[in-house]
Each structure stands twice: as C-alpha cells, then as structure tokens.
Design a protein around this motif. Structure first.
Motif, PDB file in Angstrom:
ATOM      1  N   PRO A  68     -52.461  -3.195  31.628  1.00 22.50           N
ATOM      2  CA  PRO A  68     -53.332  -4.373  31.558  1.00 22.50           C
ATOM      3  C   PRO A  68     -52.549  -5.686  31.489  1.00 22.50           C
ATOM      4  CG  PRO A  68     -53.998  -2.725  29.953  1.00 22.50           C
ATOM      5  CD  PRO A  68     -52.683  -2.271  30.520  1.00 22.50           C
ATOM      6  N   ALA A  69     -51.306  -5.636  30.977  1.00 23.64           N
ATOM      7  CA  ALA A  69     -50.512  -6.861  30.863  1.00 23.64           C
ATOM      8  C   ALA A  69     -49.996  -7.309  32.233  1.00 23.64           C
ATOM      9  CB  ALA A  69     -49.335  -6.628  29.924  1.00 23.64           C
ATOM     10  N   VAL A 100     -64.407  -2.077  33.906  1.00 27.31           N
ATOM     11  CA  VAL A 100     -63.656  -2.082  32.642  1.00 27.31           C
ATOM     12  C   VAL A 100     -64.117  -0.942  31.724  1.00 27.31           C
ATOM     13  CG1 VAL A 100     -63.025  -4.527  32.712  1.00 27.31           C
ATOM     14  CG2 VAL A 100     -65.094  -3.851  31.517  1.00 27.31           C
ATOM     15  N   GLY A 160     -60.783   0.482  30.896  1.00 28.71           N
ATOM     16  CA  GLY A 160     -60.309  -0.189  29.674  1.00 28.71           C
ATOM     17  C   GLY A 160     -60.718  -1.658  29.636  1.00 28.71           C
ATOM     18  N   GLN A 161     -61.253  -2.067  28.495  1.00 24.07           N
ATOM     19  CA  GLN A 161     -61.821  -3.415  28.349  1.00 24.07           C
ATOM     20  C   GLN A 161     -60.773  -4.512  28.501  1.00 24.07           C
ATOM     21  OE1 GLN A 161     -64.978  -4.406  28.004  1.00 24.07           O
ATOM     22  NE2 GLN A 161     -65.879  -2.345  27.938  1.00 24.07           N
ATOM     23  N   GLU A 162     -59.499  -4.162  28.258  1.00 23.93           N
ATOM     24  CA  GLU A 162     -58.473  -5.219  28.294  1.00 23.93           C
ATOM     25  C   GLU A 162     -58.015  -5.545  29.720  1.00 23.93           C
ATOM     26  OE1 GLU A 162     -56.738  -1.308  27.818  1.00 23.93           O
ATOM     27  OE2 GLU A 162     -58.474  -2.247  26.915  1.00 23.93           O
ATOM     28  N   GLN A 222     -58.077  -7.062  33.376  1.00 23.21           N
ATOM     29  CA  GLN A 222     -58.716  -8.236  33.997  1.00 23.21           C
ATOM     30  C   GLN A 222     -59.254  -7.847  35.382  1.00 23.21           C
ATOM     31  OE1 GLN A 222     -57.512 -12.180  33.434  1.00 23.21           O
ATOM     32  NE2 GLN A 222     -58.190 -11.562  31.401  1.00 23.21           N
ATOM     33  N   LYS A 250     -64.742 -13.932  33.113  1.00 18.39           N
ATOM     34  CA  LYS A 250     -64.036 -13.441  31.919  1.00 18.39           C
ATOM     35  C   LYS A 250     -62.522 -13.376  32.145  1.00 18.39           C
ATOM     36  CE  LYS A 250     -67.802 -10.878  29.860  1.00 18.39           C
ATOM     37  NZ  LYS A 250     -68.524  -9.626  30.082  1.00 18.39           N
ATOM     38  N   SER A 284     -58.679 -14.762  33.206  1.00 18.18           N
ATOM     39  CA  SER A 284     -57.971 -15.990  32.859  1.00 18.18           C
ATOM     40  C   SER A 284     -58.002 -16.971  34.027  1.00 18.18           C
ATOM     41  CB  SER A 284     -56.512 -15.672  32.519  1.00 18.18           C
ATOM     42  OG  SER A 284     -55.843 -15.256  33.687  1.00 18.18           O
TER      43      SER A 284
END
Ligand SMILES: NC(=O)C1=CN([C@@H]2O[C@H](COP(=O)(O)OP(=O)(O)OC[C@H]3O[C@@H](n4cnc5c(N)ncnc54)[C@H](O)[C@@H]3O)[C@@H](O)[C@H]2O)C=CC1
Ligand SMILES: O=C(O)[C@@H]1CCC=N1
Length: 273
Positions: A91-92, A109, A113-115, A117, A140, A142
C-alpha cells in the motif's frame, strides 16, 4: 514524482488496456519498457511485445514490478485478479487505477485492504488516438496520486474530475457514447447512400461532418441549438429533415438509450455477485 518516471502495470491487455498503453507511448511521455501488460494468452500481446512493452501472464509479478496498477479486466474477472495479486500489494508503493465498469473504490479496497489507494477512471476507446474523454473519481486518494492519474489520462485526451456516484452515468455518456455517436454516423451513411453516394464516400462525408459538428461546439463553446439555428434556413430543407427525425423519436431514443446503459453499467459487477 511525475507519472512518467513510474512503472505501470496494466492488468488485462484487451481492447482498452492495449489502446491505453499505445496512447500513453504516442504522447511521447512514456516509454514501452516502463509499461507491463498482462493477459492470460500472450499470443494476443505479441505485437505489443514487438513494440517494446513488457508482457506477462503473471499478474502478481506485474504488480510487484510496478508503482501504478491499472485494472483493465472485465467486471466479472475482477475478483479473481484481485485475489491473485493481494499478497503482492504494498500500500505504501502501489497506486491502483480501475477502469472496470460498475466497480466502486469501496469494492476494491474491501477485497485488497482499506489502506490501498484506488482511483477510478472511465476513458473511452478514443484513447487509441489520444482523443478520450476520461472521467476520474477518487476523492479519498491523496492529491499527489490524483495528479498522477490525471497526468496519465491527459496524455491520451481530455479529463474531468467527477464524484464517484456519477461514474456509471459517465460510463453511459462518454464510454458507451462512442458507440452511440458511431451508430448515428452509420445511419447518416445509410441515408447518404440512399440519396446517391457510394457507401465509402458517404461514410467519409458523414464522419467529417460529425467531426465538424462536434468541433463547432468545442471551438465556440456554444450550445448545439445555437449552431443548429445557423443551419436551419426558414422553410428550408434542414428543419424539414430535423423535424421528421424528431417525429420519429430521435432525441428520445438517444436519451432513453443513455439511461438504459447507465442502469446496466451499475449492475455489471454487483448483479454478478
Ligand atoms: N471497451 C470500452 O469501450 C470500455 C471498457 N471499459 C472497461 O474496461 C475494462 C476492459 O474492457 P475491454 O478492454 O473492452 O475488455 P476486453 O475483454 O477487451 O479486455 C479484458 C482483457 O482482460 C484479459 N483477462 C481476463 N482475465 C485476465 C487475468 N486473470 N489476467 C490478465 N488478463 C486477463 C482478457 O483476456 C482480455 O484481453 C472493462 O471493465 C470495461 O467495462 C471502460 C471504458 C470503455
Ligand atoms: O459495454 C461495456 O460494458 C463497456 C463499458 C463501457 C464501454 N464498454
């Protein structure tokens, strides 16, 4: 970092996936070596490989080697692909862009996974010639990631940011819309042939006329009726033809078709489940 410096994986190298990849490279901002396309049968990606794109059947491997992942499979193929790549997602690092019709950011997501993007984009087939109208939604995500996605799709046409709840409407108007306008050009061609032109000539004449009509609106930023008023001479042949078309439901057919497409787009993923 600009999207040009990122590695891109397009999962689903079909009509849209390959057209997007070609359009990105044609823009001069991206190179084929930085774009990986996946497909279950690589025979269909041979010509892309010859053009320098990376190709593989392995979605997880493509994800592991990319920064931006563009989901370009059919709605009914999505869950299987997401389940396969889930363990490879960081996710990063990874930004997901989905052009899959009828699939919400939340659907993706929830599965990976919610994290993570995720930004949705709805281009049309004119990405092949960098003339797409692409609608983008992903409030939602960035600001940096939204800019990255905008940069990609601005390389292949025009973009507009919309609320996600309008994404199925955008699908009907802009993605399906290509087919609607093409059918109206075909109908004009059939009319042209009946009144005296060879089919090939009629097609070229009708297509250039349609291009001129759309260009008038975009160039002058005017309303269709303003431009129509300039064509319709009093007691003339244009208003006679136009009114005949309206008596047969021309506008109504287009409006009803767009509404039906929008409803169908909404059901493509969720009804399958
Ligand atoms: N065709 C259009 O005008 C537009 C389509 N879309 C959406 O874009 C998506 C793709 O549409 P198209 O390109 O037209 O469909 P397509 O059927 O041409 O492409 C999908 C590709 O994914 C491949 N595929 C299936 N399972 C796979 C897997 N497990 N791993 C890797 N590849 C796999 C298929 O072999 C196929 O080549 C769809 O969700 C569609 O709703 C969005 C805007 C416009
Ligand atoms: O017909 C379809 O379902 C796809 C989505 C938008 C255009 N083609």
């Amino acid at each position: 970092m600009s999207s040009e410096k990122k590695k891109v994986a397009i999962l689903g190298g079909g009509n849209m996936g390959t057209a997007l990849a070609k359009g990105m490279v044609a823009s001069g901002k991206y190179i084929p070596a930085d774009i990986t396309l996946t497909r279950r049968n690589l025979r269909y990606l041979e010509s892309m490989e010859k053009e320098g794109f990376q190709v593989t059947t392995d979605n997880a491997e493509a994800v592991a080697g990319a920064d931006i992942i563009i989901l370009s499979i059919l709605p009914q193929q999505l869950d299987n692909v997401l389940d396969t790549i889930a363990p490879s997602i960081d996710p990063a690092r990874h930004l997901f862009v989905s052009i899959v019709t009828g699939v919400m950011v939340e659907d993706i997501v929830q599965r990976v996974g919610q994290e993570v993007q995720v930004i949705r984009a709805m281009p049309n087939t004119a990405i092949a010639i960098r003339e797409s109208m692409t609608c983008i939604a992903g409030s939602k995500a960035s600001e940096e990631n939204r800019a990255l996605v905008q940069e990609i799709f601005e390389a292949v046409g025009e973009t507009v940011e919309i609320e996600e709840e309008l994404m199925t409407s955008a699908t009907a108007l802009c993605a399906c819309g290509i087919a609607f306008f093409l059918r109206s050009i075909r109908a004009a061609t059939q009319g042209g042939t009946e009144i005296g032109f060879h089919a090939a000539d009629a097609l070229r004449m009708a297509a250039q006329t349609a291009k001129g009509a759309a260009s008038l609106l975009l160039y002058f930023q005017s309303h269709p009726e303003n431009e129509i008023d300039k064509v319709t001479s009093p007691k003339g042949c244009t208003i006679a033809g136009l009114n005949e078309m309206e008596h047969h439901g021309f506008s109504s057919a287009m409006i009803k078709g767009i509404k039906t497409s929008s409803l169908k787009a909404e059901q493509l993923y969720h009804k399958e489940k």
